[in-house]
Design a protein around this motif. Sequence first.
Motif, mmCIF file in Angstrom:
data_model
loop_
_atom_site.group_PDB
_atom_site.id
_atom_site.type_symbol
_atom_site.label_atom_id
_atom_site.label_comp_id
_atom_site.label_asym_id
_atom_site.label_seq_id
_atom_site.Cartn_x
_atom_site.Cartn_y
_atom_site.Cartn_z
ATOM 1 N N GLN A 9 0.793 -1.127 -0.055
ATOM 2 C CA GLN A 9 0.015 0.040 0.122
ATOM 3 C C GLN A 9 1.028 1.160 -0.013
ATOM 4 O OE1 GLN A 9 -2.899 0.055 3.029
ATOM 5 N NE2 GLN A 9 -3.703 2.207 2.494
ATOM 6 N N LYS A 10 0.569 2.161 -0.815
ATOM 7 C CA LYS A 10 1.200 3.479 -0.975
ATOM 8 C C LYS A 10 0.716 4.324 0.302
ATOM 9 C CE LYS A 10 2.215 7.109 -4.210
ATOM 10 N NZ LYS A 10 1.783 7.567 -5.447
ATOM 11 N N GLU A 32 6.539 9.810 0.459
ATOM 12 C CA GLU A 32 5.671 8.730 0.324
ATOM 13 C C GLU A 32 6.590 7.474 -0.190
ATOM 14 O OE1 GLU A 32 3.225 9.493 -3.017
ATOM 15 O OE2 GLU A 32 2.301 11.269 -1.882
ATOM 16 N N ARG A 34 6.170 2.696 0.380
ATOM 17 C CA ARG A 34 5.188 1.592 0.307
ATOM 18 C C ARG A 34 5.348 0.787 1.421
ATOM 19 N NH1 ARG A 34 1.397 1.047 -4.086
ATOM 20 N NH2 ARG A 34 2.156 2.475 -5.479
ATOM 21 N N GLN A 93 -2.451 7.257 4.535
ATOM 22 C CA GLN A 93 -2.967 6.646 3.357
ATOM 23 C C GLN A 93 -2.818 7.884 2.155
ATOM 24 O OE1 GLN A 93 -6.693 4.331 3.697
ATOM 25 N NE2 GLN A 93 -6.729 4.376 1.212
ATOM 26 N N VAL A 94 -2.472 6.947 1.174
ATOM 27 C CA VAL A 94 -2.434 7.755 -0.148
ATOM 28 C C VAL A 94 -3.131 7.165 -1.238
ATOM 29 C CG1 VAL A 94 -0.734 8.610 -2.076
ATOM 30 C CG2 VAL A 94 -0.042 8.921 0.460
ATOM 31 N N GLY A 95 -4.024 7.381 -1.903
ATOM 32 C CA GLY A 95 -4.766 6.946 -2.922
ATOM 33 C C GLY A 95 -5.154 5.739 -2.608
ATOM 34 N N ASP A 96 -5.487 4.620 -3.628
ATOM 35 C CA ASP A 96 -6.099 3.277 -3.585
ATOM 36 C C ASP A 96 -5.024 2.268 -3.130
ATOM 37 O OD1 ASP A 96 -7.357 0.908 -3.746
ATOM 38 O OD2 ASP A 96 -8.170 1.215 -5.861
ATOM 39 N N HIS A 97 -5.130 1.625 -2.044
ATOM 40 C CA HIS A 97 -3.994 0.575 -2.059
ATOM 41 C C HIS A 97 -3.940 -0.395 -2.803
ATOM 42 C CE1 HIS A 97 -6.218 -2.808 -0.440
ATOM 43 N NE2 HIS A 97 -7.214 -1.839 0.307
ATOM 44 N N ASP A 99 -3.075 0.009 -6.068
ATOM 45 C CA ASP A 99 -2.261 0.681 -6.830
ATOM 46 C C ASP A 99 -0.773 0.208 -6.741
ATOM 47 O OD1 ASP A 99 -0.799 2.456 -8.400
ATOM 48 O OD2 ASP A 99 -0.619 3.816 -6.994
ATOM 49 N N GLU A 101 1.975 0.933 -8.228
ATOM 50 C CA GLU A 101 3.028 1.624 -9.246
ATOM 51 C C GLU A 101 4.070 1.487 -8.085
ATOM 52 O OE1 GLU A 101 3.809 6.088 -10.306
ATOM 53 O OE2 GLU A 101 1.715 5.469 -9.986
#
Length: 103
Positions: A9-10, A32, A34, A93-97, A99, A101
Amino acid sequence: MSTRFVLNQKVRIADRDAPGHVRTPVYARGKEGRIERVLPRFLDPEREAYGVNEGSETRLYRVRIKQSALWPDYDGQADDVLELEIYEHWLEQVGDHSDTEGR
């Protein structure tokens, strides 16, 4: 027991001033990365440092951050990373886990 964050997760390390004894390096705040590993819960070291021993625990996570994200002038390999163990209350949390990338 469920965890707030999951593998890959980001996340962002909180960028806040925290006087006194904390285990989150200043150079990593606001960066940021992961989740590389979900670790057990431990006594909260920030509370323990001041003798507030009430048995409160917090989850620990290993966070992988690209060296180039930490150091703008980093001239090493593009895939070089630093892994830091960060307590849950320092992570956002950043965005959708889902993800993936930057794995």
